[in-house]
Design a protein around this motif. Structure first.
Motif, mmCIF file in Angstrom:
data_model
loop_
_atom_site.group_PDB
_atom_site.id
_atom_site.type_symbol
_atom_site.label_atom_id
_atom_site.label_comp_id
_atom_site.label_asym_id
_atom_site.label_seq_id
_atom_site.Cartn_x
_atom_site.Cartn_y
_atom_site.Cartn_z
ATOM 1 N N ARG A 173 0.821 -1.216 0.000
ATOM 2 C CA ARG A 173 0.000 0.000 0.000
ATOM 3 C C ARG A 173 0.854 1.265 0.000
ATOM 4 N NH1 ARG A 173 -3.119 -2.601 4.681
ATOM 5 N NH2 ARG A 173 -4.279 -4.203 3.556
ATOM 6 N N ALA A 174 2.046 1.175 0.552
ATOM 7 C CA ALA A 174 2.923 2.348 0.599
ATOM 8 C C ALA A 174 3.591 2.623 -0.746
ATOM 9 C CB ALA A 174 3.990 2.151 1.672
ATOM 10 N N CYS A 175 3.553 1.655 -1.666
ATOM 11 C CA CYS A 175 4.181 1.814 -2.979
ATOM 12 C C CYS A 175 3.227 2.518 -3.943
ATOM 13 C CB CYS A 175 4.551 0.454 -3.564
ATOM 14 S SG CYS A 175 5.827 -0.430 -2.646
ATOM 15 N N GLU A 176 3.806 3.220 -4.898
ATOM 16 C CA GLU A 176 3.029 3.901 -5.929
ATOM 17 C C GLU A 176 3.473 3.367 -7.295
ATOM 18 O OE1 GLU A 176 3.735 8.039 -5.401
ATOM 19 O OE2 GLU A 176 3.002 8.063 -3.332
ATOM 20 N N PHE A 177 2.565 2.670 -7.990
ATOM 21 C CA PHE A 177 2.878 2.085 -9.290
ATOM 22 C C PHE A 177 1.864 2.561 -10.327
ATOM 23 C CE2 PHE A 177 4.182 -1.453 -6.313
ATOM 24 C CZ PHE A 177 5.546 -1.192 -6.403
ATOM 25 N N PRO A 178 2.307 3.217 -11.390
ATOM 26 C CA PRO A 178 1.371 3.592 -12.458
ATOM 27 C C PRO A 178 0.777 2.353 -13.110
ATOM 28 C CG PRO A 178 3.460 4.754 -12.675
ATOM 29 C CD PRO A 178 3.666 3.686 -11.651
ATOM 30 N N PRO A 179 -0.446 2.438 -13.624
ATOM 31 C CA PRO A 179 -1.053 1.301 -14.333
ATOM 32 C C PRO A 179 -0.165 0.850 -15.497
ATOM 33 C CG PRO A 179 -2.674 3.018 -13.938
ATOM 34 C CD PRO A 179 -1.348 3.601 -13.554
ATOM 35 N N HIS A 274 12.042 6.020 -16.755
ATOM 36 C CA HIS A 274 11.429 6.720 -15.629
ATOM 37 C C HIS A 274 11.117 5.772 -14.467
ATOM 38 C CE1 HIS A 274 11.136 10.275 -18.105
ATOM 39 N NE2 HIS A 274 10.498 9.577 -19.050
ATOM 40 N N GLY A 275 11.808 4.649 -14.445
ATOM 41 C CA GLY A 275 11.552 3.657 -13.414
ATOM 42 C C GLY A 275 12.214 3.998 -12.082
ATOM 43 N N ARG A 276 11.997 3.129 -11.103
ATOM 44 C CA ARG A 276 12.529 3.335 -9.766
ATOM 45 C C ARG A 276 13.011 2.002 -9.178
ATOM 46 N NH1 ARG A 276 12.253 7.764 -11.364
ATOM 47 N NH2 ARG A 276 11.312 9.629 -10.388
ATOM 48 N N VAL A 277 13.973 2.122 -8.288
ATOM 49 C CA VAL A 277 14.454 0.986 -7.505
ATOM 50 C C VAL A 277 13.996 1.208 -6.068
ATOM 51 C CG1 VAL A 277 16.479 -0.265 -6.678
ATOM 52 C CG2 VAL A 277 16.436 0.634 -9.023
ATOM 53 N N LEU A 278 13.281 0.242 -5.510
ATOM 54 C CA LEU A 278 12.681 0.378 -4.182
ATOM 55 C C LEU A 278 13.303 -0.641 -3.235
ATOM 56 C CD1 LEU A 278 8.946 0.633 -5.335
ATOM 57 C CD2 LEU A 278 10.573 2.503 -5.009
#
Length: 344
Positions: A173-179, A274-278
């Protein structure tokens, strides 16, 4: 007045020597906790309190010594002696049952397994030399031992799942992922976190990247939408599959800075523009306040080459891999999300 009489005529324990004594013997509590978990004592109290003699017969234990172990655990709210010689469950002891949702028994058995217990007993060597005694004690590094010992590997993966399952929905829930984005769970074990992400974010696809023998036990079939995920076998020290977001939960703390930077570098090379490493790990706060990450840090120190890290440590580590830390997100668990983007 210092050392004035306390409860039952005992001196009030304000002398720091009493505190040191308690800390020095703290390992006995862990030993008692492991013993009752291994004997499945809590499973035999599900229907209500029972005399210790009945419990001992049911689990195959010595009645007197079982009573002594339970009596110690009851001092910290794990079981309660509600009448002389009769024990009952408490909320904490309930989680030691193997047949309840959210059971923590497997996690307790993992955290007190000999692969952690024996090296912790040699912590003096670790502090003195800067290296773990694990190789000396078991004849090979931690993860090599797991690869060769199926029983120990099962303890680890089942225990990690028990420890992680309560966290995973909160992290998701804390993560933000575009569709329509692709989320890669790097070294994601049996896929518990990725499963939570796919449930929380129905518009994304997932990739579970793990070693072949781990993938065989994956849980992604529980999603009921097999078209939304893929299994990819590989080694995160050698590569990372293409993706938009990389979840790395409780992985980097297993490895030293050079090894961790190598893992992150592979993600940097594979991530979309535009990706991210979490990175989902503990972030050690400054100061002297108690923090669970400071405890786990010594577990890493004694058995593995890794460590828990501060925000400054993560900044340096990400920079070494060609990334920059963009923010640190709380998750409502003991872990944070350290988000990184490709450095310009």
């Amino acid at each position: 007045m210092e050392n004035s009489p306390g409860p039952a005529g005992r001196p009030a324990e304000t002398d720091p020597r009493f505190a040191l004594m308690d800390h020095a013997m703290g390992y006995l509590f862990s030993a008692a906790l492991r013993a009752v978990a291994a004997l499945s004592v809590a499973d035999h109290l599900g229907a209500g309190p029972r005399p210790v003699a009945e419990l001992a017969e049911a689990v195959g234990a010595d009645p007197l010594n079982l009573h002594r172990a339970l009596r110690l655990l009851a001092t910290r709210g794990i079981f309660t002696e509600d009448a002389p010689g009769r024990f009952a469950l408490t909320p904490a002891a309930e989680l030691l049952r193997g047949d309840v949702p959210g059971s923590y028994r497997a996690a307790v058995l993992m955290l007190t397994d000999r692969t952690f217990w024996r090296p912790a007993g040699e912590l003096e060597e670790t502090v003195r030399t800067g290296t773990s005694p694990f190789d000396r004690l078991f004849g090979m590094p931690f993860f090599d031992h797991f690869a060769r010992d199926a029983e120990t590997a099962a303890v680890f993966h089942v225990g990690m799942a028990a420890m992680s399952d309560p966290e995973n929905p909160l992290v998701a829930r804390a993560c933000e992922f575009p569709p329509a984005s692709t989320v890669v769970d790097l070294g994601g074990g049996h896929g518990g976190l990725l499963l939570a992400v796919l449930r929380e974010h129905p518009g994304v696809r997932g990739v579970l990247f793990e070693q072949p023998h781990v993938l065989r036990e994956h849980r992604l079939g529980e999603l009921g939408a097999d078209d939304r995920w893929d299994l990819v076998a590989g080694d995160f020290f050698a590569e990372a599959p293409p993706g938009d977001f990389y979840l790395i939960k409780r992985i980097l703390h297993d490895w030293d800075d050079e090894q961790s930077a190598r893992i992150l570098r592979h993600c940097r090379e594979a991530v979309s523009e535009h990706g991210r490493v979490l990175v989902v790990d503990a972030v050690i706060p400054p100061g002297n306040d108690p923090d669970p990450g400071k405890v786990i840090d010594l577990l890493m120190m004694s058995s593995l080459p890794g460590r828990e890290r501060t925000r400054a440590d993560f900044d340096a580590l990400f920079a070494e891999a060609g990334l920059r830390v963009t923010r640190v997100l709380p998750t409502g668990t003991r872990l944070s999300i350290v988000e990184g983007a490709p450095a310009t």
